[in-house]
Design an enzyme around this catalytic site. Sequence first.
Site, mmCIF file in Angstrom:
data_model
loop_
_atom_site.group_PDB
_atom_site.id
_atom_site.type_symbol
_atom_site.label_atom_id
_atom_site.label_comp_id
_atom_site.label_asym_id
_atom_site.label_seq_id
_atom_site.Cartn_x
_atom_site.Cartn_y
_atom_site.Cartn_z
ATOM 1 N N CYS A 88 0.807 -1.215 0.000
ATOM 2 C CA CYS A 88 0.000 0.000 0.000
ATOM 3 C C CYS A 88 0.842 1.267 0.000
ATOM 4 C CB CYS A 88 -0.998 -0.053 1.149
ATOM 5 S SG CYS A 88 -2.275 -1.316 0.875
ATOM 6 N N ASP A 89 0.132 2.395 0.030
ATOM 7 C CA ASP A 89 0.626 3.676 -0.460
ATOM 8 C C ASP A 89 2.016 4.096 0.013
ATOM 9 O OD1 ASP A 89 -2.075 3.427 -1.019
ATOM 10 O OD2 ASP A 89 -2.424 5.569 -0.957
ATOM 11 N N LYS A 90 2.201 4.275 1.327
ATOM 12 C CA LYS A 90 3.460 4.845 1.816
ATOM 13 C C LYS A 90 4.494 3.777 2.130
ATOM 14 C CE LYS A 90 0.987 8.297 1.330
ATOM 15 N NZ LYS A 90 -0.165 7.449 1.036
ATOM 16 N N GLU A 111 -4.618 13.322 2.402
ATOM 17 C CA GLU A 111 -5.252 13.163 1.092
ATOM 18 C C GLU A 111 -6.662 13.732 1.102
ATOM 19 O OE1 GLU A 111 -3.014 9.241 -0.742
ATOM 20 O OE2 GLU A 111 -5.043 9.030 0.060
ATOM 21 N N SER A 140 -5.739 11.412 -3.000
ATOM 22 C CA SER A 140 -5.683 9.974 -3.197
ATOM 23 C C SER A 140 -5.529 9.693 -4.686
ATOM 24 C CB SER A 140 -6.981 9.342 -2.675
ATOM 25 O OG SER A 140 -7.123 8.030 -3.159
#
Length: 549
Positions: free
Chosen positions: A119-121, A440, A466
């Site tokens: 996932c993102d980070k 976000e 996002s």
Amino acid sequence: MRSDLIKSGNAKLPHRALLKSLGVTDSEMNKPFIAVVNAASDYVPGHSHLHEIAAAVKDGIRNAGGVPFEFFTIGVCDGLAMNHLGMRYSLASRELIADSIEVMLTAHPLDGAVFIPNCDKIVPGMLMAAARLNIPSAFVSGGPMLSGRVLGDKRVGYSEIYEAIGKLKDGVLTDEQARDFEDNACPTCGSCSGMYTANSMNCLTEAIGFSLPRSGTLPAVYSARRRLAKETGELILNLVKQNIRPLDILTKANFENALAADMAIGASTNTVLHLLALAFESKVDITLADVERMSRVVPQLSKLNPASEVFIEDLDRVGGIQSVLKELGGLIHGDVTTISGTQADRLNTAADADGVIIHKQDAPIRKDGGLAVLRGNLAPNGSVVKQGAVKPEMMTFTGTAKVFDGEQAAVDAILGDEIKPGDVVTIRYEGPSGGPGMPEMLAPTAAIAGKGLDGAVALITDGRFSGASRGAAVGHVSPEAASGGLISLVQNGDKIKIDIPNRSIELLVSETEISERRKSFSCTPRDIGGYLARYRRMVGGADKGAVVE
């Protein structure tokens, strides 16, 4: 071997005793020790299956003659953190992830590492750690979620769930139909199914050469994902043997390959933050100017959800990132090192673009890239827009500012029908320092879309978006409001002009009036403690990747 620091010679007898308490045998003491850096957790959908991926990686390491040692990192689910205090911790977690891995792999010096993000980070945090440590490393992500099906057979991703909120409030959806989204929009484990930040970063990790082909796109639930993990575990022993290190891969040419892929697939605006931060860690000269340059010359070849009804699983089916790079041809550096040969070696076996999901260069979705950098008096240091997800009528737009000092007030106004066609929703004090944490803005962008206003309303912010956001949404406005950027002086009723084709964003207010407003400017930081208070003191601007120095 690097691991000799804890296992070789008479002075390391106590170290070997501790290792043997773990079950390490005498024969294993002579083999490479490989870290398996896992972001698994029980309540992040993109990470709930990473124990299985790690087991396959460890099998591969053993197959190739290494000894695996697994440890874990934190990982924030941006979806679960969205729209409350938790989102302020998301970007800030990137630095904690990198720092914690540095601690673990310096205190326990192993010979190589396989990183398992999703996932993102977590993806950029692990990439930054790999660059910082510079030991042989490879990545294999957990893979994307399959798309959902609702309202009969409509394919949807995560962004459509947020947009359903506005439709529910307006009576376009019934309670029963909204429940259909809740039950069926996220049908499997994996990172959310569109070209959101997690999948964008996993695709760019593949493009930059740090993971095997299809690592960015192969669905989480496919058995091929487990085989890929096992192959990555086997491969790391070759990287250790050949002493191929991250900084051999993280060259300017490979960064340009990643930026080219970024533009071609219409990736999340967050990739700009993360590539700049990774370049900082790698000591490679990549700036926002390079992003802007690549945006002008690289065509957009794929348009995925949230900008369309095409999903990551569809991109994977037609060849994935390698086919995108192959179609870009001369825009890609082929004679660069990856974890599996040169980029040219990888592209030789890639499928040709299908012409539908991956367009041909002579018939692109757009002639320039999916992202654009805008500058002007509102953002002299730059701002970023996902132009590939902007409606044509909004590419040039002059509107009336409606100003909010924080995200929630803006969401309430949108859902309360206070935002009208022709408005520019201006959300400030949400930057890296002002937020803090640069949260976000999926809730307001999705509310605008859900209200049917994404063709008539723009949104600008010193926060970020996002990857699931779409519409005329301009983020990363720099300098941020908390640093005295011009966005801090915008007032209700001001006119703002956004000109994406000409890469411009301007507050249409005279310099005299701006000077008068600046005389009375003041900023009271949010009352916040703990880690975020420390983060706020140390974080830099979005135009530099929001890195902590």
